[in-house]
Design an enzyme around this catalytic site. Sequence first.
Site, mmCIF file in Angstrom:
data_model
loop_
_atom_site.group_PDB
_atom_site.id
_atom_site.type_symbol
_atom_site.label_atom_id
_atom_site.label_comp_id
_atom_site.label_asym_id
_atom_site.label_seq_id
_atom_site.Cartn_x
_atom_site.Cartn_y
_atom_site.Cartn_z
ATOM 1 N N HIS A 72 -13.507 54.734 60.148
ATOM 2 C CA HIS A 72 -14.497 53.619 59.787
ATOM 3 C C HIS A 72 -14.854 53.177 61.150
ATOM 4 C CE1 HIS A 72 -15.539 49.850 57.178
ATOM 5 N NE2 HIS A 72 -16.626 49.987 58.307
ATOM 6 N N GLU B 1 -15.667 43.752 51.195
ATOM 7 C CA GLU B 1 -15.555 43.142 52.483
ATOM 8 C C GLU B 1 -16.028 41.513 52.028
ATOM 9 O OE1 GLU B 1 -18.559 44.346 55.320
ATOM 10 O OE2 GLU B 1 -17.487 43.686 56.959
ATOM 11 N N HIS C 164 -18.592 51.012 51.564
ATOM 12 C CA HIS C 164 -18.052 49.584 51.916
ATOM 13 C C HIS C 164 -18.178 48.899 50.594
ATOM 14 C CE1 HIS C 164 -18.968 50.764 56.148
ATOM 15 N NE2 HIS C 164 -18.954 49.689 56.580
ATOM 16 N N HIS D 110 -18.693 52.893 62.890
ATOM 17 C CA HIS D 110 -20.379 53.062 62.894
ATOM 18 C C HIS D 110 -20.718 53.380 64.515
ATOM 19 C CE1 HIS D 110 -20.782 50.955 58.688
ATOM 20 N NE2 HIS D 110 -19.672 50.433 59.148
ATOM 21 N N ASP E 217 -14.563 49.647 63.100
ATOM 22 C CA ASP E 217 -15.830 49.274 62.532
ATOM 23 C C ASP E 217 -17.046 49.415 63.568
ATOM 24 O OD1 ASP E 217 -17.321 48.375 60.435
ATOM 25 O OD2 ASP E 217 -16.668 46.411 60.226
ATOM 26 N N ASP E 218 -16.861 48.267 64.408
ATOM 27 C CA ASP E 218 -18.115 47.861 65.477
ATOM 28 C C ASP E 218 -17.712 47.661 66.534
ATOM 29 O OD1 ASP E 218 -20.750 48.564 63.592
ATOM 30 O OD2 ASP E 218 -19.553 46.947 62.602
HETATM 31 N N1 HPA Z 1 -20.238 45.948 56.832
HETATM 32 C C1 HPA Z 1 -21.406 46.219 56.400
HETATM 33 N N2 HPA Z 1 -22.361 47.102 57.081
HETATM 34 C C2 HPA Z 1 -21.915 47.189 58.255
HETATM 35 C C3 HPA Z 1 -20.701 47.034 58.844
HETATM 36 C C4 HPA Z 1 -19.864 46.314 58.016
HETATM 37 O O1 HPA Z 1 -18.540 45.894 58.621
HETATM 38 N N3 HPA Z 1 -20.755 47.511 60.321
HETATM 39 C C5 HPA Z 1 -21.983 48.131 60.280
HETATM 40 N N4 HPA Z 1 -22.629 47.879 59.295
HETATM 41 ZN ZN ZN Z 2 -18.148 48.922 58.252
#
Ligand code: HPA
Ligand code: ZN
Length: 329
Positions: free
Chosen positions: A21, A203, A200, A23, A281-282
């Site tokens: 996971h 969340e 996803h 991006h 994630d990011d």
């Molecule tokens: N959630 C939804 N969209 C996203 C995320 C996330 O954590 N990171 C990059 N795009």
């Molecule tokens: Zn994500």
Amino acid sequence: MGHQTTSPADVIRDIPKAELHIHVEGSLEPEMMFDLARRNGVSLPYRSVEKVRRAYAFANLQEFLDLYYQGMAVLQTEEDFFALADAYLRRAAADGVVHVEMFFDPQAHTGRGVPLGTLMDGLERAIVRSRERGVSVSLILCFLRHLTEREAFETLEEAEPYLDRLLGVGLDSSEVGHPPSKFARVFAAARDLGLRLVAHAGEEGPPEYVWEALEILGVERIDHGNRALEDDALVARLRDDRIPLTVCPLSNLALRVVDDLAAHPIRRMLDLGLLATVNSDDPAYFGGYINENFRRVAEAVDLSTAGIETLARNSLDASFAARSPRAGA
Ligand code: HPA
Ligand code: ZN
């Protein structure tokens, strides 16, 4: 040698792991953002790298997404996408990552006039380099769920010439108000093309969205999934079917999915028998790459060495490299 204890940080650094996971656009560090902005003549609403970092204080997913889409607008040429992915993949290798299943958001680039081929070719070049260094990489194309079903279909069609470079499709961006069922037909078409499916869910969205991702889209893995814990029947389903969750502790903290890392559910997920994994994630936006996520959450919830080892093994077991498509899928 004596009986020196191995610190959790050493265990985390040395253990082979997969990242499932990430991006790639979320690995755009402010330094690279500034370099590319200068190179491409893009103006940024910040005067310095420090000011960018200070702007990264988010109350929720949408506040992050607004800056995430703004930041990635500096990516314009094949070389830019190569540089982005290459930098991430080198960091991942240094963290002991042996396999990556990497998300990218084509609509966030084609929507501002960058041809799909530009990003596909730049990413591919970085991926080939990574494989030569011994880290395998596959690509998962994510649809932006705040856009329409029609736009997702157009993106899937545009991607057909690149099918042999794609492992699967995913679903990301603004969750609440955009349930998985909105993309039922797109995911069915992607499956017919032989692509693996993830989404996803849970969340910010409710457990019902996780159910929809499983039952309506037929995904094999849930990205995040935190809110699945609110539904006992859903927990049983995830456990019994060994559906992996790609959990992102520092993301959850930065986006206020959890108030405090000490309250992070990763340990509870393991105790419930779920196939939970730790991911970044990011990382450029949330304060750490995969090993930092392991270190911070392991300390916060007091994970044992065995718990860390379970999470790392789960990541390898949860990767599509280790799992053939589901029977009947
Ligand atoms: N959630 C939804 N969209 C996203 C995320 C996330 O954590 N990171 C990059 N795009
Ligand atoms: Zn994500």
